[in-house]
Scaffold this motif. Structure first.
Motif, PDB file in Angstrom:
ATOM      1  N   THR A 184      10.868   7.990  44.592  1.00  0.00           N
ATOM      2  CA  THR A 184      12.190   8.571  44.784  1.00  0.00           C
ATOM      3  C   THR A 184      12.894   7.812  45.900  1.00  0.00           C
ATOM      4  O   THR A 184      12.326   7.612  46.978  1.00  0.00           O
ATOM      5  N   THR A 197       3.235   4.242  40.250  1.00  0.00           N
ATOM      6  CA  THR A 197       3.548   5.418  41.061  1.00  0.00           C
ATOM      7  C   THR A 197       4.921   5.959  40.666  1.00  0.00           C
ATOM      8  O   THR A 197       5.687   5.298  39.968  1.00  0.00           O
ATOM      9  N   SER A 198       5.221   7.166  41.129  1.00  0.00           N
ATOM     10  CA  SER A 198       6.554   7.747  40.965  1.00  0.00           C
ATOM     11  C   SER A 198       7.292   7.602  42.285  1.00  0.00           C
ATOM     12  O   SER A 198       6.810   8.072  43.327  1.00  0.00           O
ATOM     13  N   LYS A 241       3.110   9.904  44.664  1.00  0.00           N
ATOM     14  CA  LYS A 241       4.553  10.012  44.835  1.00  0.00           C
ATOM     15  C   LYS A 241       4.958   9.247  46.093  1.00  0.00           C
ATOM     16  O   LYS A 241       4.330   9.388  47.146  1.00  0.00           O
ATOM     17  N   ASN A 294      10.063   7.770  36.113  1.00  0.00           N
ATOM     18  CA  ASN A 294       9.237   7.562  37.302  1.00  0.00           C
ATOM     19  C   ASN A 294      10.028   7.202  38.548  1.00  0.00           C
ATOM     20  O   ASN A 294       9.465   7.129  39.642  1.00  0.00           O
TER      21      ASN A 294
END
Length: 277
Positions: free
Chosen positions: A130, A127-128, A106, A154
């Motif tokens: 944010t 990958t994820s 993450k 994702n």
């Protein structure tokens, strides 16, 4: 860029001002300009009203940026024969490799714009990611682009006021990469030409101030980060990073930066003001 991409970006530019109504654009421009030195604004006022300054800037400029720059709002060292978009993508891959990102991890992108880098890095590393941003319009636009790119599972966005908590929320042993405007040791605060260049970058990028490289590095150390690597990447770039912005250098990609391009951009819509980027 494909024809469909160009048409999509042109439609974006016709909605100038982001979430602002057309009738509100000029008032927002006037309020934004008053923060800056060219309009007798003070640095302390810019810092005290940082959130308002930044939100006005990106509400006004985001559609212009996407139309002329793409969805990644940063520069990169550029090799001869390489397009600006190729250089930006290569630099994003370089950053991901420097961070040692692995599939399934993450990742947090602080100050993510409309998410061009986070989408590219998510696809490149599996990958994820944010994105954290304090501008509501950019978050909504970024989510639209995530859905269009098919990466909404994702990639996500969060509205957040500041990132002083980065060190606290970072997992032990993991890495934080910072990439920002800095003045170098060559900057002379008593030189009027240097002052003007700095002021132009501040008004052109929604910045209350540009700190020295030394102060930025010291701020990281004071937040208890261990500094592993730092570099002025502009020094090794075969082509100047500012080439797409140079009005004396003509190409199709930097046409908006020329005097003719700026005239066209200014006059393509009655709600556009010449002081917008």
């Amino acid at each position: 860029m494909s024809n469909s991409g160009q048409l999509n970006n042109l439609s974006l530019a016709s909605r100038i001002g982001g979430k602002l109504e057309k009738k509100d654009v000029l008032l927002a421009v006037e309020k934004y300009e008053k923060y800056h030195a060219a309009y007798e604004g003070e640095e302390e006022d810019r810092k005290a009203n940082y959130t308002d300054l930044v939100n006005k800037y990106y509400d006004l400029a985001t559609s212009f940026y996407e139309f002329g720059w793409g969805d990644s709002f940063h520069n990169a060292p550029r090799w001869k024969g390489e397009t600006i978009r190729e250089s930006i993508k290569r630099h994003q891959h370089f950053l991901a490799l420097q961070l040692g990102l692995k599939p399934g991890q993450k990742v947090l992108d602080v100050g993510c714009g409309i998410g061009g880098p986070l989408r590219e890095i998510s696809r490149f590393t599996l990958t994820s990611v944010t994105g954290v941003n304090n501008n509501e319009y950019q978050i909504s636009r970024g989510k639209e682009l995530n859905r269009a790119a098919g990466v909404e599972k994702n990639c996500d966005f969060v509205k957040y006021g500041c990132y002083k908590e980065i060190y606290r929320v970072l997992k032990p042993g993991h890495y934080f990469a910072a990439y920002e405007w800095c003045t170098t040791d060559s900057f002379n605060p008593n030189n009027r030409e240097h002052q003007k260049i700095k002021a132009d970058i501040e008004i052109g990028d929604g910045l209350p101030d540009i700190r020295t490289t030394g102060k930025c590095l010291e701020a990281l150390k004071q937040a208890d980060f261990e500094l592993i690597w730092e570099k002025d990447i502009a020094l090794d770039s075969p082509l100047p990073w500012y080439l797409p912005l140079d009005k004396n250098h003509f190409s199709l990609t930097n046409f908006p930066a020329t005097s003719v391009g700026r005239f066209v951009t200014r006059n393509m819509d009655p709600g556009i003001c010449g002081t917008c980027p």
